[in-house]
Design a protein around this motif. Sequence first.
Motif, PDB file in Angstrom:
ATOM      1  N   LEU C  40     -53.279  23.866  -9.690  1.00 52.98           N
ATOM      2  CA  LEU C  40     -52.920  22.639  -8.969  1.00 52.98           C
ATOM      3  C   LEU C  40     -51.951  21.788  -9.787  1.00 52.98           C
ATOM      4  N   PHE C  41     -52.269  21.643 -11.070  1.00 55.77           N
ATOM      5  CA  PHE C  41     -51.376  20.871 -11.931  1.00 55.77           C
ATOM      6  C   PHE C  41     -50.000  21.515 -11.973  1.00 55.77           C
ATOM      7  N   ALA C  42     -49.992  22.840 -12.073  1.00 50.63           N
ATOM      8  CA  ALA C  42     -48.713  23.536 -12.150  1.00 50.63           C
ATOM      9  C   ALA C  42     -47.910  23.288 -10.883  1.00 50.63           C
ATOM     10  N   PHE C  43     -48.578  23.344  -9.725  1.00 54.49           N
ATOM     11  CA  PHE C  43     -47.881  23.030  -8.474  1.00 54.49           C
ATOM     12  C   PHE C  43     -47.318  21.626  -8.524  1.00 54.49           C
ATOM     13  N   GLY C  44     -48.150  20.721  -9.028  1.00 49.99           N
ATOM     14  CA  GLY C  44     -47.770  19.320  -8.991  1.00 49.99           C
ATOM     15  C   GLY C  44     -46.644  18.949  -9.931  1.00 49.99           C
ATOM     16  N   PHE C  45     -46.601  19.590 -11.101  1.00 46.95           N
ATOM     17  CA  PHE C  45     -45.658  19.119 -12.112  1.00 46.95           C
ATOM     18  C   PHE C  45     -44.522  20.084 -12.389  1.00 46.95           C
ATOM     19  N   MET C  46     -44.550  21.232 -11.723  1.00 49.93           N
ATOM     20  CA  MET C  46     -43.548  22.251 -11.994  1.00 49.93           C
ATOM     21  C   MET C  46     -42.146  21.684 -11.799  1.00 49.93           C
ATOM     22  N   GLY C  47     -41.276  21.945 -12.774  1.00 47.81           N
ATOM     23  CA  GLY C  47     -39.900  21.472 -12.651  1.00 47.81           C
ATOM     24  C   GLY C  47     -38.985  22.365 -13.461  1.00 47.81           C
ATOM     25  N   ASP C  48     -37.918  21.784 -13.987  1.00 48.83           N
ATOM     26  CA  ASP C  48     -37.049  22.595 -14.846  1.00 48.83           C
ATOM     27  C   ASP C  48     -37.748  22.820 -16.185  1.00 48.83           C
ATOM     28  N   PRO C  49     -37.262  23.741 -16.988  1.00 45.54           N
ATOM     29  CA  PRO C  49     -37.956  24.084 -18.241  1.00 45.54           C
ATOM     30  C   PRO C  49     -38.247  22.875 -19.123  1.00 45.54           C
ATOM     31  N   ALA C  50     -37.337  21.935 -19.179  1.00 47.93           N
ATOM     32  CA  ALA C  50     -37.559  20.777 -20.046  1.00 47.93           C
ATOM     33  C   ALA C  50     -38.752  19.963 -19.555  1.00 47.93           C
ATOM     34  N   THR C  51     -38.828  19.759 -18.222  1.00 48.42           N
ATOM     35  CA  THR C  51     -39.951  19.018 -17.659  1.00 48.42           C
ATOM     36  C   THR C  51     -41.250  19.745 -17.944  1.00 48.42           C
ATOM     37  N   ASN C  52     -41.224  21.058 -17.739  1.00 47.19           N
ATOM     38  CA  ASN C  52     -42.443  21.838 -17.988  1.00 47.19           C
ATOM     39  C   ASN C  52     -42.949  21.623 -19.399  1.00 47.19           C
ATOM     40  N   LEU C  53     -42.027  21.694 -20.318  1.00 46.58           N
ATOM     41  CA  LEU C  53     -42.394  21.531 -21.715  1.00 46.58           C
ATOM     42  C   LEU C  53     -42.979  20.139 -21.951  1.00 46.58           C
ATOM     43  N   ALA C  54     -42.426  19.179 -21.247  1.00 48.19           N
ATOM     44  CA  ALA C  54     -42.870  17.799 -21.459  1.00 48.19           C
ATOM     45  C   ALA C  54     -44.242  17.542 -20.849  1.00 48.19           C
ATOM     46  N   VAL C  55     -44.526  18.135 -19.689  1.00 43.41           N
ATOM     47  CA  VAL C  55     -45.805  17.818 -19.038  1.00 43.41           C
ATOM     48  C   VAL C  55     -46.937  18.739 -19.472  1.00 43.41           C
ATOM     49  N   ALA C  56     -46.593  19.884 -20.042  1.00 45.42           N
ATOM     50  CA  ALA C  56     -47.638  20.870 -20.360  1.00 45.42           C
ATOM     51  C   ALA C  56     -48.783  20.299 -21.201  1.00 45.42           C
ATOM     52  N   PRO C  57     -48.492  19.556 -22.282  1.00 48.64           N
ATOM     53  CA  PRO C  57     -49.619  19.036 -23.073  1.00 48.64           C
ATOM     54  C   PRO C  57     -50.539  18.137 -22.260  1.00 48.64           C
ATOM     55  N   GLY C  58     -49.947  17.292 -21.457  1.00 51.48           N
ATOM     56  CA  GLY C  58     -50.774  16.400 -20.634  1.00 51.48           C
ATOM     57  C   GLY C  58     -51.665  17.196 -19.708  1.00 51.48           C
ATOM     58  N   VAL C  59     -51.087  18.217 -19.084  1.00 52.82           N
ATOM     59  CA  VAL C  59     -51.853  19.057 -18.165  1.00 52.82           C
ATOM     60  C   VAL C  59     -53.000  19.736 -18.897  1.00 52.82           C
ATOM     61  N   LEU C  60     -52.677  20.261 -20.072  1.00 56.03           N
ATOM     62  CA  LEU C  60     -53.690  20.994 -20.833  1.00 56.03           C
ATOM     63  C   LEU C  60     -54.860  20.088 -21.204  1.00 56.03           C
ATOM     64  N   TRP C  61     -54.540  18.896 -21.672  1.00 54.88           N
ATOM     65  CA  TRP C  61     -55.633  18.032 -22.112  1.00 54.88           C
ATOM     66  C   TRP C  61     -56.398  17.413 -20.944  1.00 54.88           C
ATOM     67  N   ALA C  62     -55.695  17.182 -19.857  1.00 56.98           N
ATOM     68  CA  ALA C  62     -56.410  16.707 -18.669  1.00 56.98           C
ATOM     69  C   ALA C  62     -57.386  17.780 -18.207  1.00 56.98           C
ATOM     70  N   ALA C  63     -56.930  19.029 -18.231  1.00 56.77           N
ATOM     71  CA  ALA C  63     -57.811  20.128 -17.839  1.00 56.77           C
ATOM     72  C   ALA C  63     -59.001  20.207 -18.787  1.00 56.77           C
ATOM     73  N   LEU C  64     -58.738  19.973 -20.072  1.00 56.98           N
ATOM     74  CA  LEU C  64     -59.829  20.011 -21.053  1.00 56.98           C
ATOM     75  C   LEU C  64     -60.888  18.960 -20.734  1.00 56.98           C
ATOM     76  N   LEU C  65     -60.423  17.776 -20.414  1.00 59.53           N
ATOM     77  CA  LEU C  65     -61.381  16.708 -20.119  1.00 59.53           C
ATOM     78  C   LEU C  65     -62.197  17.033 -18.868  1.00 59.53           C
ATOM     79  N   PHE C  66     -61.519  17.480 -17.811  1.00 55.98           N
ATOM     80  CA  PHE C  66     -62.241  17.739 -16.564  1.00 55.98           C
ATOM     81  C   PHE C  66     -63.238  18.882 -16.720  1.00 55.98           C
ATOM     82  N   THR C  67     -62.749  19.997 -17.271  1.00 53.65           N
ATOM     83  CA  THR C  67     -63.671  21.130 -17.425  1.00 53.65           C
ATOM     84  C   THR C  67     -64.769  20.772 -18.417  1.00 53.65           C
ATOM     85  N   GLY C  68     -64.414  19.996 -19.422  1.00 57.63           N
ATOM     86  CA  GLY C  68     -65.414  19.604 -20.418  1.00 57.63           C
ATOM     87  C   GLY C  68     -66.544  18.823 -19.789  1.00 57.63           C
ATOM     88  N   SER C  69     -66.201  17.834 -18.968  1.00 54.94           N
ATOM     89  CA  SER C  69     -67.283  17.028 -18.396  1.00 54.94           C
ATOM     90  C   SER C  69     -68.124  17.877 -17.454  1.00 54.94           C
TER      91      SER C  69
END
Lengths: 248, 233, 227, 143
Positions: C40-69
């Motif tokens: 879902l995050f990938a659908f939402g934030f997918m863009g050009d390579p630079a954008t991907n690189l920029a949003v990837a950490p946020g996506v990863l840590w958001a996923a960590l928080l959600f799955t963690g809880s």
Amino acid sequence: MSERTQQVSLQAQGLTKAFGEHYALIELDVAWYQGEVCALLGPNGAGKSTLLNLLSTLQAATEGEILLKGKKLTRQSAAELRKEIGFVGHQTMIYGALTAFENLEFFAELYDCWPAELSQKEHQAWLLDQLEQVGLKPAAHRLASGFSRGMSQRLTLARALLPKPSVLLLDEPFTGLDRAGIQQVCELLIKAKARGATIILSSHDLETTQAISDRALILKAGRLQGLHTLDVGQDKGALLELYQGSVN
Amino acid sequence: MNHKDLESQSNASTKIPILWIILGALGMFLAHYLVFIYAPMETTMRAAQRIFYFHLPSAWLCYIGFIMCAGWSLRYLMTQNPKHDALALASAEVGLTFGVIVLTTGPLWARAAWGVWWKWEPRLTTMAILFLIFTCYWVIRSFGGDNAGVRRFGAVLAVLGAPNIFFVHVAVTRWRGDHPNNIGLEPEMRVVLYSCLLIFIILFSLLVRLRYRVHTEERTVSALSRRLSRIGG
Amino acid sequence: MSAQFWPCFKAILKKDLKIELRSKETLATVSLFGVVLTFLFAFGFMGDPATNLAVAPGVLWAALLFTGSLSVGRTFAREQENSAFTALALSPAPRSAILAAKVLVNIAVMLGVMLVITPLLAILMHIDLSTNLFALMSLITLSTVGFALVATPLAVMAVGARFPEVLLPMVVFPLVTPVMICGVRGSAALLGTSADLDYLAWTQMILAFDMMIGGGAFFLFDWMVSE
Amino acid sequence: MNRHPLNIIKLLSLLFIVLGLCLGGLTVSVAQAQDGSESVKPEAKLEAKPEAKPEAKPEAKPEAKPAQVDIRPNPKRAANKNFDSEKEERLENLRYKHLWIAYSLVWIIIFVFIRQTWQRSQAVSSRLEELKSRLIALEEKDK
């Protein structure tokens, strides 16, 4: 109970428990002796479960205190005294995803109650022996989630008896058991009693209760209604009479 | 708990701090005079700068309220004394009130100063997170019912939350640490600021006391009605 | 005659891991949830390579928080079945042993989930993680530890609460903000999208957070579960 | 020592808290060394020592950006503004508007809080009185 010279093992002094504005238990003063079986009787909501919960350190009393072997049961001392208390509640408190054997093994490790004379290799046999005593040996390696209510109850009892507690608290231990099961449980309880354990049980099964109890404590609306000594020779309806006389 | 205990307990907290109320009321008038007449007009921000005389003391007191809440919560966890819990709750509530002031005056000021309502700036962010944590505390305490479990949960939350803010602050500062800090206040401005702070401190302690009084009285009421239900059978 | 820390710790850990490995229930459901989230995050934030690189950490840590809880909630739901936690609370096991074991189990489950999510995210967003793999792993591990240390004691306390499933995320998310910031900034530094600081400083920061919150949690835990 | 494992845990926990604080402070100083001349950093470093309090400190200098060059009344600056007086006036109005909104909000918030506290305390005291009279009546009946 003839041997009153025996030592007091558990004592409640002015024990009171309130939930919000409702009192579940009001200033209860009772002493229990070593090697006795005391039945807790009373209608629903009389405070039987609350009393057992308080005695088991599961809940903290609003007022009053509990003495176990002369030591006050506080938050600090509870950690050390917990080993002395065995508790069987409404809930079975066993892990459905483990087998009966593994459940027992886990608690044996937790309580560190392996008999000292046994070596590591004999532990397994000892646990199976414990299961045998409650009649669960055939089902030892089946997952507990598939157990019937009666089997779970036996397993719970085996778990509670594992560390040989000096106080055994049983909340409706006979629910879900067939006649043979009740017989078996009674035998176990008598064995524990012979060892010197104090057994406090609440039950609606008056007949069975009378058969094994030395005393009956009757509660009503959180208050002590009566504490009667039961004689072995009494006929079967005696407890019922006492109960009805006190409650009504 | 017998009757006399109840009496003395409630008496101790029933006293309305008259002196504080008078002091607070006088202080208010003084604060108005200082902020609107005495304080010199600041050149770049002009009138909007005067917001800051309320904003800053509120921010400090908000922090103090939360730290007090954490401290009393820790004591409550250790002693299980309900009075400590009432104090913790009272200081959290007052801290939250000042937090609301900070978070409403802050954006107004930011809008006038920077042209935006909100900036991802360390202090703002830290304040917001802290405010969130203690809002959770307050929500739990208000809707969780009044039992020991809820109180303990709240206490743990407060104790873990307060030092946690240190990390939030350091992290955000390092992340967005482009904030010039060197300011020089004129002497008159300083006078106004510190008097406002003093007046707000009086207000703060007054509010905490009033709130604490309410909480202890509520507890007395429930203890009394429990006693009554017991006597009445 | 108080019970010892290590035997109890080992017993609880062994039991939890045994249950987990047997049913794989938590790991499977939470990983699946993580996969869904990542998509879902990938659908939402997918863009050009630079954008991907920029949003990837946020996506990863958001996923960590959600799955963690979710996973912390799950590991305690297991204890609530048949009120098994009551038995644990009534046992003479030191409270800190219970907490330590539970924290460790949660860390294990969350790491397992992250092991699934991270490569998936890298594939979906065309990011090359191989160059800084070790650094990223240490960052993720430390964040996981931090999250588990905050969430587990609160989850233990929420066992008997009225609305545990809302209570936990509501309380835990603000408390783990430093982990979120440090993790995201640190991994951004690793990926080269953030110029502010190198990842080591951020890693150290999370470590400091872990130590402090962990210390606090263990210090307080005796008082937390007293009834 | 083994008889009180809990105390060891407590000591260890405290040790970890202190270590964590030191490490947190250390990181900041490292960061500061890395990016050089940031005025915020030394402050954060100082904060590493006192526990839990640091958050109050940075608030000390809230004036932020507006005070870029010089805050002292500066006639030259005022004169410079003439060229765009209309815009300036709008800005001035905005500033006053914000001041009044902020000011009234502050007092509304405080007032609401006091009122709410007052109402609650009134309700509680009346209930308390009622309960006390009932209690006294009951006690008298007992005698």
